[in-house]
Write a protein that holds these residues in place. Structure first.
Motif, PDB file in Angstrom:
ATOM      1  N   UNK A  18       0.244  -1.236   0.067  1.00 57.94           N
ATOM      2  CA  UNK A  18      -0.044  -0.018   0.403  1.00 57.94           C
ATOM      3  C   UNK A  18       0.431   1.063  -0.474  1.00 57.94           C
ATOM      4  N   UNK A  19       1.858   1.237   0.875  1.00 55.34           N
ATOM      5  CA  UNK A  19       2.618   2.321   0.651  1.00 55.34           C
ATOM      6  C   UNK A  19       3.074   2.840  -0.432  1.00 55.34           C
ATOM      7  N   UNK A  20       4.027   1.799  -0.808  1.00 52.71           N
ATOM      8  CA  UNK A  20       4.074   2.037  -2.699  1.00 52.71           C
ATOM      9  C   UNK A  20       3.713   1.863  -3.338  1.00 52.71           C
ATOM     10  N   UNK A  21       2.573   1.361  -3.323  1.00 49.79           N
ATOM     11  CA  UNK A  21       1.076   1.843  -4.566  1.00 49.79           C
ATOM     12  C   UNK A  21       1.177   3.821  -4.237  1.00 49.79           C
ATOM     13  N   UNK A  22       1.196   3.804  -3.081  1.00 46.34           N
ATOM     14  CA  UNK A  22       0.679   5.518  -2.890  1.00 46.34           C
ATOM     15  C   UNK A  22       1.678   6.513  -3.181  1.00 46.34           C
ATOM     16  N   UNK A  23       3.344   5.939  -3.098  1.00 50.16           N
ATOM     17  CA  UNK A  23       4.363   7.166  -4.024  1.00 50.16           C
ATOM     18  C   UNK A  23       4.254   6.586  -4.912  1.00 50.16           C
ATOM     19  N   UNK A 140      11.001   2.593   1.826  1.00 48.72           N
ATOM     20  CA  UNK A 140      11.782   3.716   2.252  1.00 48.72           C
ATOM     21  C   UNK A 140      12.619   4.583   0.384  1.00 48.72           C
ATOM     22  N   UNK A 141      12.913   3.495  -0.205  1.00 47.63           N
ATOM     23  CA  UNK A 141      13.175   4.017  -1.679  1.00 47.63           C
ATOM     24  C   UNK A 141      12.556   4.993  -2.589  1.00 47.63           C
ATOM     25  N   UNK A 142      11.364   4.711  -2.532  1.00 44.08           N
ATOM     26  CA  UNK A 142      10.094   5.313  -3.304  1.00 44.08           C
ATOM     27  C   UNK A 142       9.833   6.958  -2.362  1.00 44.08           C
TER      28      UNK A 142
END
Length: 159
Positions: A18-23, A140-142
């Motif tokens: 979910x976090x990766x998709x958001x960024x 963290x990267x995205x």
């Protein structure tokens, strides 16, 4: 700048996905982020050092093949250089001025990365001397790519 993330394995935890998709969504106005997930090499539970080295070498070869041609390649590596978010933004801005239009971040698998992979990239970047899971590092990267993009456009990140 177009950003790419080439990594080993799929995200297993929903909060990380979910976090990766958001960024990734937030990055659309800034050139976007394309993520390429490569399959993890199969290894037995009782694998020895030689088998783990073979996995690391195999994954390193596959990661390098997945980097777009002429892309500036950055390996996330515990032995890499640390930098602040502002320094990452400056690095990206300088590359853009130098005519670089594609930047690829490489995240190895659970057993680390090969020496051949370390030797083939343009830059090695460490987020911290602490150890993070390769899956957590993706989030963290995205986020840091997004933050650098905001910094380079003089847009606020924290309100």
């Amino acid at each position: 700048m177009r950003f790419y993330v080439v990594c080993i394995g799929k995200l297993k935890e929903s909060y990380l996905r979910d976090g990766v998709v958001e960024f990734v969504k937030r990055m659309r106005p800034y050139g976007g982020i394309t993520i390429t997930e490569l399959g993890e090499s199969k290894i037995g539970d009782r694998a020895g050092d030689a088998e783990r080295k073979q996995v690391v070498d195999d994954e390193g070869e596959r990661l390098l093949k997945a980097v777009p041609k002429n892309s500036y390649a950055v390996l996330l590596d515990v032995y890499g250089q640390t930098m602040s978010s502002e320094d990452l933004a400056k690095t990206i801005a300088k590359l853009e001025v130098d005519g670089v239009s594609d930047m690829t971040f490489i995240i190895g698998g659970a057993f680390g990365v090969s020496g051949a992979l370390r030797g083939a990239v343009n830059c090695k970047l460490s987020f911290s001397p602490m150890t993070f899971t390769h899956q957590m590092v993706r989030l963290l990267l995205v986020e840091q790519i997004y933050r650098a993009s905001k910094i380079n456009r003089n847009e606020p990140y924290h309100w």
